[in-house]
Write an enzyme that holds these catalytic residues in place. Structure first.
Site, mmCIF file in Angstrom:
data_model
loop_
_atom_site.group_PDB
_atom_site.id
_atom_site.type_symbol
_atom_site.label_atom_id
_atom_site.label_comp_id
_atom_site.label_asym_id
_atom_site.label_seq_id
_atom_site.Cartn_x
_atom_site.Cartn_y
_atom_site.Cartn_z
ATOM 1 N N THR A 50 37.907 28.982 21.237
ATOM 2 C CA THR A 50 39.314 28.832 21.941
ATOM 3 C C THR A 50 40.286 29.821 21.387
ATOM 4 O O THR A 50 40.375 29.868 19.974
ATOM 5 C CB THR A 50 39.912 27.421 21.852
ATOM 6 O OG1 THR A 50 39.073 26.570 22.403
ATOM 7 C CG2 THR A 50 41.061 27.377 22.766
ATOM 8 N N LYS A 79 41.200 28.218 29.411
ATOM 9 C CA LYS A 79 40.970 27.127 28.276
ATOM 10 C C LYS A 79 42.322 26.807 27.491
ATOM 11 O O LYS A 79 42.240 25.731 27.255
ATOM 12 C CB LYS A 79 40.059 27.717 27.238
ATOM 13 C CG LYS A 79 39.578 26.867 26.142
ATOM 14 C CD LYS A 79 39.007 25.447 26.584
ATOM 15 C CE LYS A 79 38.567 24.710 25.319
ATOM 16 N NZ LYS A 79 37.677 25.033 24.607
ATOM 17 N N LYS A 100 45.885 23.653 15.953
ATOM 18 C CA LYS A 100 45.549 24.984 16.622
ATOM 19 C C LYS A 100 45.762 25.082 18.060
ATOM 20 O O LYS A 100 46.528 26.198 18.414
ATOM 21 C CB LYS A 100 44.194 25.590 16.181
ATOM 22 C CG LYS A 100 43.822 26.697 16.391
ATOM 23 C CD LYS A 100 42.266 27.151 16.170
ATOM 24 C CE LYS A 100 41.317 26.413 16.917
ATOM 25 N NZ LYS A 100 41.180 26.968 18.367
#
Length: 296
Positions: free
Chosen positions: A95, A171, A239
């Site tokens: 990602t 995503k 994150k």
């Protein structure tokens, strides 16, 4: 097909095992000896460094934490690029921000390598079943080259366009939903416990009713068992929700729910819970209210 998988974590191990089961010649690469030993025991070849992949590797799946690790694994000192066959395909599945995916695609083009911006979802269980969801963008040639890889490791492959960065965008949006769903699932369970509801009964009611979500059902089941082993860790959502807020900021787009969820995951990390399963963001509410969690 000669395939490398870089990163034998919860998703990468599942992908590598699925590829091996499908009959591919697979080398799994991970710095951790325990991960290499697990894959070797299943019959796969192993490497501690990306530049030790099999010479002439035709496809490499990169399932590391972020863009920086992906770039290092592919193009840094000791990277895999030197081991890839001409015209090999890179399946970049970490990602990351869309701009990072586009930059990696440009580096691949410079080396006459095919590239797919191809993040994945599904968790460790789906990865081991070969049933992940892939949200990918890239050229038709790259999709064609990667088809045997996707056939082995995915139940659904979304072809989102030819331009790298589209897969990463989808995503990041997906992670907005996933992170908010986990945080609100933990909030709901914590509120119920504080109010005196039996947590098991609360779980059973919610999972049979309209308020249920996949994340509530999956993550709160682990909370009920006191099982905080990380399938996906709190740190991942610190994150990934950061990627959400960064992308939104660049677009002058407000994301108040994602921002609040990120703060909750950040609080959990500050409490020393960063390496725990992400559903255990519920310990933020435990710290604030003194509730007792099931299994503790």
């Amino acid at each position: 097909m000669k395939v490398g998988v870089i990163g034998l974590g919860s998703m990468g191990m599942g992908a590598a095992l699925s590829l091996l089961r499908a009959g591919h010649e697979v080398t799994g690469c991970d710095m951790r000896e325990a991960a290499r030993a697990e894959f070797a025991a299943a019959g796969g070849a192993v490497a501690a460094r990306a530049d030790a992949l099999a010479e002439g590797t035709e496809a490499v799946v990169v399932l590391v934490v972020n863009a920086a690790q992906t770039e290092a694994a592919l193009f840094g000192e000791g990277g895999a690029a030197s081991r890839l066959a001409p015209g090999a395909v890179i399946v970049s599945s970490a990602t990351m921000a869309p701009d990072a995916a586009r930059a990696l695609a440009a580096k691949a083009r410079e080396r006459q390598l095919l590239f797919l911006d191809a993040p994945v979802s599904g968790g460790a269980a789906k990865a081991r079943e070969g049933a992940m969801t892939v949200m990918a963008s890239g050229s038709a040639a790259a999709f064609d080259k990667a088809r045997p890889v996707f056939d082995a490791m995915a139940a659904k492959v979304w072809a989102l366009g030819e331009e790298p960065g589209i897969g990463a965008t989808v995503k990041v949006v997906h992670q907005l939903l996933a992170g908010v769903h986990i945080a609100v699932a933990a909030e709901a369970m914590a509120l119920g416990i504080r109010a005196g509801a039996d947590p098991r009964q609360l779980y059973d009611v919610v999972t049979s009713a309209a308020g249920n979500s996949w994340m509530f059902e999956n993550r709160m089941a682990r909370v009920l068992e006191g099982d905080d082993a990380p399938r996906s860790a709190v740190d991942i959502f610190v994150k990934d929700l950061g990627l959400v807020t960064e992308m939104a900021r660049a677009l002058d787009f407000p994301v108040p729910l994602a921002s609040q969820a990120q703060q909750l995951f950040t609080a959990a990390r500050a409490m020393g819970q960063g390496g725990k399963d992400d559903g255990f963001v519920i310990r933020v509410w435990q710290a604030m209210t003194g509730i007792k969690l099931p299994g503790e």
